[in-house]
Design a protein around this motif. Sequence first.
Motif, PDB file in Angstrom:
ATOM      1  N   LYS A 192     -78.115   4.118   3.547  1.00 30.20           N
ATOM      2  CA  LYS A 192     -78.365   2.702   3.854  1.00 30.20           C
ATOM      3  C   LYS A 192     -77.930   1.807   2.698  1.00 30.20           C
ATOM      4  CE  LYS A 192     -80.145   2.947   7.954  1.00 30.20           C
ATOM      5  NZ  LYS A 192     -79.487   2.326   9.102  1.00 30.20           N
ATOM      6  N   GLN A 193     -78.182   2.250   1.467  1.00 27.81           N
ATOM      7  CA  GLN A 193     -77.780   1.446   0.310  1.00 27.81           C
ATOM      8  C   GLN A 193     -76.260   1.343   0.220  1.00 27.81           C
ATOM      9  OE1 GLN A 193     -80.021   3.641  -2.619  1.00 27.81           O
ATOM     10  NE2 GLN A 193     -81.666   2.107  -2.648  1.00 27.81           N
ATOM     11  N   THR A 194     -75.571   2.434   0.518  1.00 26.77           N
ATOM     12  CA  THR A 194     -74.108   2.419   0.526  1.00 26.77           C
ATOM     13  C   THR A 194     -73.590   1.491   1.619  1.00 26.77           C
ATOM     14  OG1 THR A 194     -74.049   4.683  -0.292  1.00 26.77           O
ATOM     15  CG2 THR A 194     -72.042   3.854   0.740  1.00 26.77           C
ATOM     16  N   GLU A 195     -74.202   1.566   2.788  1.00 26.77           N
ATOM     17  CA  GLU A 195     -73.818   0.697   3.908  1.00 26.77           C
ATOM     18  C   GLU A 195     -74.002  -0.771   3.527  1.00 26.77           C
ATOM     19  OE1 GLU A 195     -75.086   0.052   8.584  1.00 26.77           O
ATOM     20  OE2 GLU A 195     -75.620   1.922   7.580  1.00 26.77           O
ATOM     21  N   LYS A 196     -75.101  -1.074   2.851  1.00 21.05           N
ATOM     22  CA  LYS A 196     -75.353  -2.457   2.425  1.00 21.05           C
ATOM     23  C   LYS A 196     -74.286  -2.914   1.428  1.00 21.05           C
ATOM     24  CE  LYS A 196     -78.508  -5.539   0.114  1.00 21.05           C
ATOM     25  NZ  LYS A 196     -79.688  -5.681  -0.706  1.00 21.05           N
TER      26      LYS A 196
ATOM     27  N   GLU B  18     -76.884 -11.086   9.139  1.00 22.37           N
ATOM     28  CA  GLU B  18     -77.959 -10.514   9.950  1.00 22.37           C
ATOM     29  C   GLU B  18     -78.029  -8.993   9.757  1.00 22.37           C
ATOM     30  OE1 GLU B  18     -81.137 -10.001  12.471  1.00 22.37           O
ATOM     31  OE2 GLU B  18     -80.389 -11.823  11.530  1.00 22.37           O
ATOM     32  N   GLU B  19     -76.866  -8.346   9.735  1.00 25.60           N
ATOM     33  CA  GLU B  19     -76.842  -6.895   9.512  1.00 25.60           C
ATOM     34  C   GLU B  19     -77.415  -6.550   8.143  1.00 25.60           C
ATOM     35  OE1 GLU B  19     -73.407  -4.439  10.523  1.00 25.60           O
ATOM     36  OE2 GLU B  19     -72.637  -6.140  11.684  1.00 25.60           O
TER      37      GLU B  19
ATOM     38  N   VAL C  85     -64.208 -16.410  11.315  1.00 19.57           N
ATOM     39  CA  VAL C  85     -64.786 -15.940  10.052  1.00 19.57           C
ATOM     40  C   VAL C  85     -66.237 -16.391   9.927  1.00 19.57           C
ATOM     41  CG1 VAL C  85     -64.643 -16.160   7.532  1.00 19.57           C
ATOM     42  CG2 VAL C  85     -62.560 -15.788   8.874  1.00 19.57           C
ATOM     43  N   GLU C  86     -66.520 -17.624  10.324  1.00 20.91           N
ATOM     44  CA  GLU C  86     -67.891 -18.155  10.238  1.00 20.91           C
ATOM     45  C   GLU C  86     -68.866 -17.311  11.064  1.00 20.91           C
ATOM     46  OE1 GLU C  86     -70.283 -22.171  11.556  1.00 20.91           O
ATOM     47  OE2 GLU C  86     -68.160 -22.358  11.027  1.00 20.91           O
ATOM     48  N   GLU C  87     -68.449 -16.934  12.286  1.00 21.40           N
ATOM     49  CA  GLU C  87     -69.300 -16.111  13.143  1.00 21.40           C
ATOM     50  C   GLU C  87     -69.510 -14.716  12.539  1.00 21.40           C
ATOM     51  OE1 GLU C  87     -66.731 -16.462  16.561  1.00 21.40           O
ATOM     52  OE2 GLU C  87     -68.241 -17.647  17.611  1.00 21.40           O
ATOM     53  N   VAL C  88     -68.442 -14.157  11.976  1.00 23.99           N
ATOM     54  CA  VAL C  88     -68.523 -12.825  11.370  1.00 23.99           C
ATOM     55  C   VAL C  88     -69.467 -12.860  10.167  1.00 23.99           C
ATOM     56  CG1 VAL C  88     -67.213 -11.029  10.179  1.00 23.99           C
ATOM     57  CG2 VAL C  88     -66.251 -12.119  12.207  1.00 23.99           C
ATOM     58  N   ARG C  89     -69.384 -13.920   9.361  1.00 33.58           N
ATOM     59  CA  ARG C  89     -70.302 -14.057   8.212  1.00 33.58           C
ATOM     60  C   ARG C  89     -71.751 -14.048   8.674  1.00 33.58           C
ATOM     61  NH1 ARG C  89     -67.487 -18.866   5.802  1.00 33.58           N
ATOM     62  NH2 ARG C  89     -65.711 -17.922   4.777  1.00 33.58           N
ATOM     63  N   GLU C  90     -72.041 -14.810   9.745  1.00 35.94           N
ATOM     64  CA  GLU C  90     -73.409 -14.861  10.269  1.00 35.94           C
ATOM     65  C   GLU C  90     -73.861 -13.484  10.756  1.00 35.94           C
ATOM     66  OE1 GLU C  90     -73.453 -17.881  13.284  1.00 35.94           O
ATOM     67  OE2 GLU C  90     -72.981 -19.476  11.864  1.00 35.94           O
TER      68      GLU C  90
ATOM     69  N   ILE D 206     -80.667  -4.228   7.329  1.00 34.10           N
ATOM     70  CA  ILE D 206     -80.572  -3.075   6.432  1.00 34.10           C
ATOM     71  C   ILE D 206     -81.546  -3.223   5.267  1.00 34.10           C
ATOM     72  CG2 ILE D 206     -79.056  -1.937   4.753  1.00 34.10           C
ATOM     73  CD1 ILE D 206     -76.813  -2.179   6.789  1.00 34.10           C
ATOM     74  N   ASP D 207     -81.718  -4.452   4.748  1.00 34.80           N
ATOM     75  CA  ASP D 207     -82.696  -4.679   3.676  1.00 34.80           C
ATOM     76  C   ASP D 207     -84.103  -4.285   4.130  1.00 34.80           C
ATOM     77  OD1 ASP D 207     -81.026  -5.541   1.649  1.00 34.80           O
ATOM     78  OD2 ASP D 207     -81.201  -7.662   2.175  1.00 34.80           O
TER      79      ASP D 207
END
Length: 133
Positions: free
Chosen positions: A46-50, A91-92, A82-87, A96-97
Amino acid sequence: MNRRMLSREDEITAETPVTLSDQKAINTFSTLHSRHTILLSTLSTKQTEKEYLTDVTSELELSDDDDKVPYKIGDAFVSLRVEEVRELLEEEIRVIDEEIEELEGRVREEKGKMDELKVVLYAKFGKSINLEA
C-alpha cells in the motif's frame, strides 16, 4: 552436528512440561506471527502504491488542465481531462491513506499481543523455546 553438554539451567527448562494452555499460547503466537507478516507485506504494498500515485500526481502538475490523459478504470483506459484525473488520484490517495492507517493500527495490535505472549512463554520455557523470526 554440534553436540554439547546441557547446563543445569538448560536441563531444568528442557524438562518443563507443556500444558494444554501452553500449547494454545504457542499456537496463538504462531497465528499472530503469520498474520503480522502478511500485514507488514500488505502495508508495504500500500505504501508503494501511494508513492506511485503521488508521483503521478506530481507529474500531472506540469500538464495543462484541459489536456486529456489516459486513466485506467478496471481493465479499460478512458481519456479524461487532467483536472478530473487529479481529483480521482487525490481520492485514491485518501483511500489508501485510510487503509495504511488501519493496517498500521492492526500491526501495532498484533505486535502487542505477540510481545505479551513472548513474555509469558519465555518466562516458563526460557531458552528452550524460540519465538524470534
